[in-house]
Design an enzyme around this catalytic site. Structure first.
Site, PDB file in Angstrom:
ATOM      1  N   HIS A 102       0.818  -1.217   0.000  1.00  0.00           N
ATOM      2  CA  HIS A 102       0.000   0.000   0.000  1.00  0.00           C
ATOM      3  C   HIS A 102       0.860   1.278   0.000  1.00  0.00           C
ATOM      4  O   HIS A 102       0.775   2.102  -0.911  1.00  0.00           O
ATOM      5  CB  HIS A 102      -0.851   0.063   1.275  1.00  0.00           C
ATOM      6  CG  HIS A 102      -1.760  -1.090   1.512  1.00  0.00           C
ATOM      7  ND1 HIS A 102      -2.930  -1.264   0.808  1.00  0.00           N
ATOM      8  CD2 HIS A 102      -1.713  -2.105   2.410  1.00  0.00           C
ATOM      9  CE1 HIS A 102      -3.552  -2.341   1.267  1.00  0.00           C
ATOM     10  NE2 HIS A 102      -2.836  -2.866   2.239  1.00  0.00           N
TER      11      HIS A 102
HETATM   12  C1  BDR Z   1      -2.986   0.959   5.330  1.00  0.00           C
HETATM   13  O1  BDR Z   1      -3.223   0.440   6.630  1.00  0.00           O
HETATM   14  C2  BDR Z   1      -2.030   0.025   7.233  1.00  0.00           C
HETATM   15  O2  BDR Z   1      -2.207  -1.213   7.844  1.00  0.00           O
HETATM   16  C3  BDR Z   1      -0.970   0.017   6.148  1.00  0.00           C
HETATM   17  O3  BDR Z   1       0.283   0.387   6.682  1.00  0.00           O
HETATM   18  C4  BDR Z   1      -1.473   1.030   5.158  1.00  0.00           C
HETATM   19  O4  BDR Z   1      -1.041   2.330   5.482  1.00  0.00           O
HETATM   20  C5  BDR Z   1      -3.693   0.071   4.317  1.00  0.00           C
HETATM   21  O5  BDR Z   1      -5.065   0.061   4.557  1.00  0.00           O
END
Ligand code: BDR
Ligand code: CA
Length: 316
Positions: free
Chosen positions: A245
């Site tokens: 992500h």
């Molecule tokens: C986001 O949530 C976190 O768990 C990850 O680091 C990312 O920023 C994805 O939904």
């Protein structure tokens, strides 16, 4: 003529995918000048996210980057964390020494405000990789800093893609919807990397082996993180890999041509009984609102992982 590096502040809650984002930025000094890292409660409490940020800087060999701890809870609700994804440390999968680096004195929010006031208006991009509590608090306390930001490049949100924390909400927005709403309505130009695009940035089958060829301690650490991190999304979605992500934001800054999306009005739902934390992207411009965000939906996955790997090799 070579363009000067883009000047960045990075607000984050590391997390293994935050770690990859930070390493990608720190490995790219010709293009990106990281002025500081501010940490927020999110994946794990802020004591752990700030410790993790120090360990990541140390792993990258970038001891000079100032790291600040920030808000320990969302604006209007209890903190919800994501140990089920990231482990109890936030960086489970590899054991790192230290850190020997120390946090800067002072609060992350004060650092954000002071830096944005001191530097020329329009010269700084803020990258957000976690809940938006630090940023919204800074904007509430010092509304003059909003127009001084060039833009915010955010990992957050979901629209065509279902949520990962509720049926419709993505984690970073869901943890602190009020903060996300303040940032979305601030008038600062936004680039959003929502789940719509980050769920296409899945680690490829060869990724762990490729990382393992990087010299120690970097290679084994990255391999261990990916091994641990992938298991959650493999089990949940039946995917082959895990979504990178947060690195989508930094990759967008380095090579925007890898991504596509659409400039649209985006609102954050804070009231809905079933939809709190949803990012409502007005794809067909039904609302008549002004566009406030470039909402990314597509990524060249091969190009993205080529860029990430090539930059990681520079950290040797
Ligand atoms: C986001 O949530 C976190 O768990 C990850 O680091 C990312 O920023 C994805 O939904
Ligand atoms: Ca994150």
């Amino acid at each position: 003529m070579v363009a000067p590096p883009q000047r960045l502040l990075i607000d984050t809650d590391p997390g293994q995918d935050d770690a990859f984002a930070l390493l990608l930025a720190l490995a790219s000094p010709e293009e990106l000048d990281v002025l500081g890292i501010t940490c927020v409660a999110g994946n794990v409490p802020v004591e752990k996210t700030s410790r993790n940020a120090l360990q990541i800087c140390e792993l990258a060999g970038k001891r000079e980057i100032p790291v600040f701890a920030g808000c320990d809870r969302p604006l209007a609700q209890e903190l919800a964390t994501a140990e089920e994804v990231h482990g109890s440390s936030g960086l489970d999968g590899a054991t790192l020494p230290g850190p020997t680096l120390c946090l800067q004195e002072g609060h992350a929010v004060d650092f954000l405000i002071a830096t944005l006031r001191a530097e020329p208006a329009g010269s700084i991009t803020l990258v957000t990789l976690g809940p938006l509590t630090n940023v919204a608090t800074a904007l509430q306390r010092a509304p003059d800093i909003g127009p001084r930001l060039q833009r915010v490049v955010m990992m957050g949100g979901a629209f065509f893609e279902a949520g990962n924390s509720s049926p419709v909400a993505e984690f970073n927005i869901w943890v602190d919807p009020e903060a996300a709403r303040i940032v979305c309505e601030s008038g600062i130009p936004l680039v959003m990397a929502p789940l719509d695009v980050t769920h296409r940035a899945l680690t490829p089958p060869f990724w762990k082996e490729a990382l393992a060829t990087l010299p120690a301690p970097l290679g084994p650490t990255l391999r261990g993180w990916v091994e641990f991190y992938e298991r959650y999304d493999r089990a949940k979605y039946g995917w082959d890999g895990g979504p990178m992500h947060d690195p989508c934001t930094i990759a967008y800054l380095l090579q925007p041509q890898l991504f596509s999306g659409r400039s649209v009005p985006v609102r954050v739902e804070t009231e809905g009984e079933f939809t709190r934390g949803m990012t409502v992207a007005d794809w067909w411009r039904m609302s008549g609102e002004r566009d406030n965000a470039l909402f990314l939906t597509e990524v060249d996955r091969e190009g993205f992982f080529r860029l990430l790997y090539e930059r990681l090799t520079r950290l040797r």
